[in-house]
Design an enzyme around this catalytic site. Structure first.
Site, PDB file in Angstrom:
ATOM      1  N   PHE A 167     -14.507   2.150   4.693  1.00 19.38           N
ATOM      2  CA  PHE A 167     -13.636   1.353   3.815  1.00 19.38           C
ATOM      3  C   PHE A 167     -13.051   2.274   2.744  1.00 19.38           C
ATOM      4  O   PHE A 167     -13.728   2.643   1.795  1.00 19.38           O
ATOM      5  CB  PHE A 167     -14.413   0.210   3.168  1.00 19.38           C
ATOM      6  CG  PHE A 167     -13.519  -0.923   2.784  1.00 19.38           C
ATOM      7  CD1 PHE A 167     -12.395  -0.731   1.991  1.00 19.38           C
ATOM      8  CD2 PHE A 167     -13.778  -2.206   3.258  1.00 19.38           C
ATOM      9  CE1 PHE A 167     -11.556  -1.775   1.657  1.00 19.38           C
ATOM     10  CE2 PHE A 167     -12.935  -3.270   2.926  1.00 19.38           C
ATOM     11  CZ  PHE A 167     -11.826  -3.043   2.127  1.00 19.38           C
ATOM     12  N   ASP A 186      -3.923   2.028  10.921  1.00 15.33           N
ATOM     13  CA  ASP A 186      -5.245   1.570  11.336  1.00 15.33           C
ATOM     14  C   ASP A 186      -5.147   1.241  12.828  1.00 15.33           C
ATOM     15  O   ASP A 186      -5.230   2.124  13.669  1.00 15.33           O
ATOM     16  CB  ASP A 186      -5.576   0.344  10.463  1.00 15.33           C
ATOM     17  CG  ASP A 186      -7.049   0.045  10.400  1.00 15.33           C
ATOM     18  OD1 ASP A 186      -7.763   0.376  11.344  1.00 15.33           O
ATOM     19  OD2 ASP A 186      -7.502  -0.542   9.401  1.00 15.33           O
ATOM     20  N   ASP A 213       0.978   4.134   4.045  1.00 16.23           N
ATOM     21  CA  ASP A 213      -0.231   4.661   3.419  1.00 16.23           C
ATOM     22  C   ASP A 213      -1.297   4.934   4.471  1.00 16.23           C
ATOM     23  O   ASP A 213      -1.945   5.969   4.453  1.00 16.23           O
ATOM     24  CB  ASP A 213      -0.772   3.707   2.339  1.00 16.23           C
ATOM     25  CG  ASP A 213      -0.919   2.279   2.842  1.00 16.23           C
ATOM     26  OD1 ASP A 213      -0.233   1.893   3.807  1.00 16.23           O
ATOM     27  OD2 ASP A 213      -1.724   1.526   2.267  1.00 16.23           O
ATOM     28  N   GLY A 230       0.777  -1.237   0.000  1.00 13.34           N
ATOM     29  CA  GLY A 230       0.000   0.000   0.000  1.00 13.34           C
ATOM     30  C   GLY A 230       0.805   1.280   0.000  1.00 13.34           C
ATOM     31  O   GLY A 230       0.366   2.295  -0.524  1.00 13.34           O
TER      32      GLY A 230
HETATM   33  C1  PRP Z   1      -2.155  -2.017   5.486  1.00 20.64           C
HETATM   34  C2  PRP Z   1      -1.340  -0.723   5.491  1.00 20.64           C
HETATM   35  C3  PRP Z   1      -0.499  -0.832   6.723  1.00 20.64           C
HETATM   36  C4  PRP Z   1      -1.363  -1.684   7.636  1.00 20.64           C
HETATM   37  C5  PRP Z   1      -2.001  -0.796   8.650  1.00 20.64           C
HETATM   38  O1  PRP Z   1      -1.443  -3.008   4.855  1.00 20.64           O
HETATM   39  O2  PRP Z   1      -0.545  -0.611   4.348  1.00 20.64           O
HETATM   40  O3  PRP Z   1       0.731  -1.438   6.477  1.00 20.64           O
HETATM   41  O4  PRP Z   1      -2.371  -2.319   6.865  1.00 20.64           O
HETATM   42  O5  PRP Z   1      -2.819  -1.538   9.523  1.00 20.64           O
HETATM   43  P1  PRP Z   1      -2.518  -1.606  11.074  1.00 20.64           P
HETATM   44  O6  PRP Z   1      -2.272  -0.216  11.544  1.00 20.64           O
HETATM   45  O7  PRP Z   1      -3.826  -2.161  11.622  1.00 20.64           O
HETATM   46  O8  PRP Z   1      -1.385  -2.523  11.331  1.00 20.64           O
HETATM   47  P2  PRP Z   1      -2.102  -4.420   4.421  1.00 20.64           P
HETATM   48  O9  PRP Z   1      -1.791  -5.443   5.479  1.00 20.64           O
HETATM   49  O10 PRP Z   1      -3.550  -4.212   4.092  1.00 20.64           O
HETATM   50  O11 PRP Z   1      -1.269  -4.815   3.145  1.00 20.64           O
HETATM   51  P3  PRP Z   1      -1.168  -4.045   1.722  1.00 20.64           P
HETATM   52  O12 PRP Z   1      -0.461  -2.743   1.997  1.00 20.64           O
HETATM   53  O13 PRP Z   1      -0.356  -4.961   0.876  1.00 20.64           O
HETATM   54  O14 PRP Z   1      -2.570  -3.829   1.204  1.00 20.64           O
END
Ligand code: PRP
Length: 187
Positions: free
Chosen positions: A156, A107, A104, A48
């Site tokens: 979302f 969360d 990016d 991301g």
């Molecule tokens: C997303 C984003 C962060 C993480 C944040 O990655 O890029 O790295 O989740 O979430 P958190 O604060 O709850 O840990 P994802 O695991 O969706 O992978 P991607 O970037 O490949 O879509």
């Protein structure tokens, strides 16, 4: 790709491509100033953060090195937990380096918390964070974020690197997905 190209699946736009560009330009100027003479290592957690890392690095006015890490987090459903393993590691030894982690979205904060602690454990001289988006409502663990982008509601969101089932990453803005898409009634 723009909102108009996927308007059937998108509910509304949250952050326009112009707003993203302006914010990244401001952060790039600040980062270039703060890291003058130190050649920072920009680290993106795949996938991301790739769009943000590319945009930030190109808007900077000092030389920077870039590297990538792929992590797996295990938890229930779409939310991550504190248990993280490295799927693909950095190719750089971070010992003594000034690292800027580019994300990016934050969360729960688990991914970032783990990454900051791991890079410090490896001996980085400094570890700071730029997060394009933050979802404060979902935060489980606090991590200091020096360079901030936008706060978004607990909806979302897709675009500018963020996906739903690997789709919409190449949207040039940040938008809210229609619930029918992830509920399965709209493809
Ligand atoms: C997303 C984003 C962060 C993480 C944040 O990655 O890029 O790295 O989740 O979430 P958190 O604060 O709850 O840990 P994802 O695991 O969706 O992978 P991607 O970037 O490949 O879509």
């Amino acid at each position: 790709m723009q909102i108009a190209d996927v308007q059937e699946q998108i509910d509304h736009e949250l952050v326009s491509s112009q707003q993203i560009e302006r914010k990244i330009r401001q952060v790039a100027a600040q980062v270039s100033h703060d890291y003058q003479g130190r050649r920072p290592l920009l680290v993106a957690v795949l996938k991301g953060a790739v769009n943000t890392l590319v945009a930030l690095s190109q808007a900077m006015t000092i030389d920077a090195q870039i590297d990538f890490m792929s992590l797996s987090s295990y938890g229930s459903g779409s939310s991550s937990s504190g248990r993280i393993t490295v799927r693909q590691d950095l190719s750089t030894d971070v010992k003594g380096r000034n690292v800027l982690i580019v994300e990016d979205i934050i969360d729960s904060g688990y991914t970032l918390d783990w990454t900051v602690r791991e890079l410090k454990r490896r001996g980085a001289a400094s570890v700071e964070v730029f997060a394009l988006l933050e979802k404060p409502a979902r935060r489980k663990v606090e991590v200091p974020v020096k360079y901030k982008g936008f706060e978004v509601p607990d909806e979302f969101v897709v675009g500018f690197g963020l996906d739903y089932d690997e789709r919409f990453r190449n949207l040039d803005s940040i938008a809210v997905l229609k619930p029918e898409v992830y509920e399965g009634s709209l493809v």
